[in-house]
Design an enzyme around this catalytic site. Structure first.
Site, PDB file in Angstrom:
ATOM      1  N   ASN A  10       0.850  -1.196   0.000  1.00  0.00           N
ATOM      2  CA  ASN A  10       0.000   0.000   0.000  1.00  0.00           C
ATOM      3  C   ASN A  10       0.885   1.245   0.000  1.00  0.00           C
ATOM      4  OD1 ASN A  10      -2.527   1.608   0.531  1.00  0.00           O
ATOM      5  ND2 ASN A  10      -1.305   2.120   2.343  1.00  0.00           N
ATOM      6  N   ASP A  62       1.889   6.614   0.246  1.00  0.00           N
ATOM      7  CA  ASP A  62       1.069   5.600  -0.432  1.00  0.00           C
ATOM      8  C   ASP A  62       1.469   5.483  -1.899  1.00  0.00           C
ATOM      9  OD1 ASP A  62      -0.428   5.956   2.007  1.00  0.00           O
ATOM     10  OD2 ASP A  62      -2.147   5.054   0.983  1.00  0.00           O
ATOM     11  N   ASP A  71      -0.679  -6.788   3.418  1.00  0.00           N
ATOM     12  CA  ASP A  71      -0.894  -5.776   4.438  1.00  0.00           C
ATOM     13  C   ASP A  71      -1.896  -4.714   3.947  1.00  0.00           C
ATOM     14  OD1 ASP A  71      -0.097  -4.454   6.973  1.00  0.00           O
ATOM     15  OD2 ASP A  71       0.731  -2.910   5.649  1.00  0.00           O
ATOM     16  N   GLU A 116      -5.138  -8.889   4.758  1.00  0.00           N
ATOM     17  CA  GLU A 116      -5.581  -8.198   5.967  1.00  0.00           C
ATOM     18  C   GLU A 116      -6.598  -7.124   5.571  1.00  0.00           C
ATOM     19  OE1 GLU A 116      -4.029  -5.122   9.448  1.00  0.00           O
ATOM     20  OE2 GLU A 116      -3.249  -5.065   7.409  1.00  0.00           O
TER      21      GLU A 116
END
Ligand code: CA
Length: 504
Positions: free
Chosen positions: A132, A189, A219, A255
């Site tokens: 990310n 990001d 993640d 996740e």
């Protein structure tokens, strides 16, 4: 094929030999899953705090390799390795270089040795894939900001991140412009729409899968495109497709810390698993109400959401805090909680140290303290992560618990061994029937059927089951726990679990 069979046979013999090393309640057997089976008992490791092999106070990859026999002996046949790439912070969720191993943890050769030893032991090793965002010291971000500074509009790196002239939601200021950084200013990001970034991610996945890892833990999935589940799903499809081109059997767990409706959508991407956030609460509610309702409802819900994929229930992890804390630090609850987890379908996840009832809450470093191998902390003990404010240990160290057949550690081992013996436990459908205070859970998978009696009450309970059964195996939360059947009647101590079979 024969060679492979012999190899598998030799590792299962090794497994049995190891099983005799520690003190077991009963003669439970660990059964090896087939090499390609992705339904596993996973063990999450924060390398920095696990085992220090060279005495510098920081856990390392060689420490993990050294402890693989310990992990396998406990009946774990999968490892989720928290980030090991070169990073800026102690937790390493801010990657500077996706191809290097962080020096604190060792070298690429150490990683290769860990990968190969896991393969020999039939342990699936999955790595954290943190895509990310990167570190602000990643070469990509350095090049991008350099190009900004030099007004160089030709640099491809400008497109790697999300820049803006205006202050937007989730953006941080950098000299005279802004960049997206949802987690922290030093974690920009990535622009996941960029074809160049997608190519980088493909290359990173190929590199590690070709080195022999078994898959990835993704993640922060919901932050890929913050507030846009449809785009997250599409990106997950891209990840899944590209990873499986390289290794069709690799295992990926995401996740997605969000509601079940959103997780249900993400399963449509083809990703194998998403963590079962909320499992801890449902287990606690069931214990508090001393009844099966919350647990049975949740078990079925997880199955429905996964829709043919692999559920991934867990009680605690490095973010949520530890299982023993969630279960009120009461030994019998800590054991029973894991027993209930181990009966859920899918791949279960435990966090290093949970097997000895380690605790930790409050700031993140408290949830990631050194594994207590021995009481004197002289064997492999790791220094506390920076920022730790509490290092309390409520239960005994590994060595002490190994010698006690009724310890939390040996309960975990027995639960894992029983789970390993039945595909119906790992993969089956559920049927719950309450007989007074005792719940009979029947799980079926193909031709296999397993019948499990569960007493959700802390007190002894008995019930008429309507026909005759034998007790095959029991999971006892204490030395005095008993499960007895006479005629149609079953009597079970508080929080006990038993595998039973119908007398024909
Ligand atoms: Ca070390």
């Amino acid at each position: 094929m024969m060679k492979k069979l012999k190899y598998l046979l030799s590792i299962s013999i090794l497994g049995l030999a190891l099983a005799s090393c520690t003190n077991n309640q009963n003669n439970y057997k660990y059964i090896e899953p087939s090499e390609i089976d992705n339904y596993r008992n996973y063990y999450e490791i924060f390398v920095r705090s696990f085992y220090d092999s060279d005495g510098d106070g920081i856990g390392d990859l060689n420490g993990v390799t050294k402890k693989l026999d310990y992990i396998k002996d406990l009946g774990f046949d999968g490892i989720w390795l928290m980030p090991v790439n070169k990073a800026g912070s102690y937790h390493k969720y801010d990657v500077k270089d996706y191809y290097e191993i962080d020096k604190e943890y060792g070298t690429l050769d150490d990683m290769k040795a860990l990968i190969n030893t896991c393969k020999e032991k039939n342990i699936k090793l999955i790595m954290d894939l943190v895509i990310n965002h990167t570190s602000d010291l990643n070469k990509w971000f350095i090049e991008a900001t350099k190009a900004k500074y030099n007004n160089d509009t030709t640099s491809k790196y400008l497109n790697y991140y999300n820049f803006s002239d205006k202050q937007l939601d989730g953006y941080k200021k950098y000299t005279d412009y802004y960049y997206e950084a949802r987690f922290a200013s030093d974690m920009p990001d990535l622009n996941l729409d960029s074809e160049d970034v997608r190519k980088e991610i493909k290359d990173i996945m190929a590199y590690w899968l070709n080195l022999g890892i078994s898959g990835f833990r993704l993640d922060a999935v919901t932050s890929y495109y913050t507030g846009n589940p449809d785009k997250n799903k599409d990106f997950l499809s891209f990840i899944n497709t590209e990873a499986k081109k390289i290794n069709p059997n690799c295992y990926i767990v995401g996740e997605a810390w969000t509601n079940t409706a959103e997780i249900s959508k993400y399963y449509e991407s083809g990703i194998d698993s998403f963590f079962g956030f909320g499992t801890d609460e449902e287990i606690v509610f069931s214990m508090n109400t001393e009844s099966s309702g919350y647990y049975s409802g949740w078990a079925n819900k997880l199955k429905t959401i996964a829709n043919g994929h692999i559920e991934a229930p867990f009680i605690g992890n490095h973010d949520t805090g530890r299982a023993a804390g969630i279960l009120a630090m009461k030994e019998e609850k800590v054991k029973f909680g894991y027993g209930l987890l181990s009966l859920l379908s899918g791949s279960t996840f435990a966090y290093y140290g949970d097997e000895i009832g380690m605790i930790g809450s409050g700031v993140d470093p408290n949830k990631r303290i050194g594994m207590l191998w021995t009481e004197d902390k002289l064997d492999g003990y790791c220094a506390n992560p920076p920022g730790t404010t509490s290092t309390e240990y409520v239960f005994a160290d590994v060595k002490t618990q190994q010698a006690d057949q009724y310890s939390i550690l040996n309960y975990y081992k027995n639960a894992n061994y029983i789970r390993s013996s039945y595909d119906a436990i790992k993969k089956g459908d559920y049927k719950f029937v309450d007989h007074d205070s005792i719940t009979i859970l029947t799980k079926t998978y193909n031709d296999e059927k397993v019948i499990i009696a569960i007493n959700f009450s802390k007190d002894e309970q008995s019930a008429d089951l309507g026909s005759k059964y034998n007790v095959k195996e029991t999971l006892k939360v204490s030395k005095d726990s008993k499960v007895k059947i006479s005629g149609n009647n079953i009597k079970m101590s508080g929080y006990s679990i038993a595998i039973i079979e119908e007398v024909k």
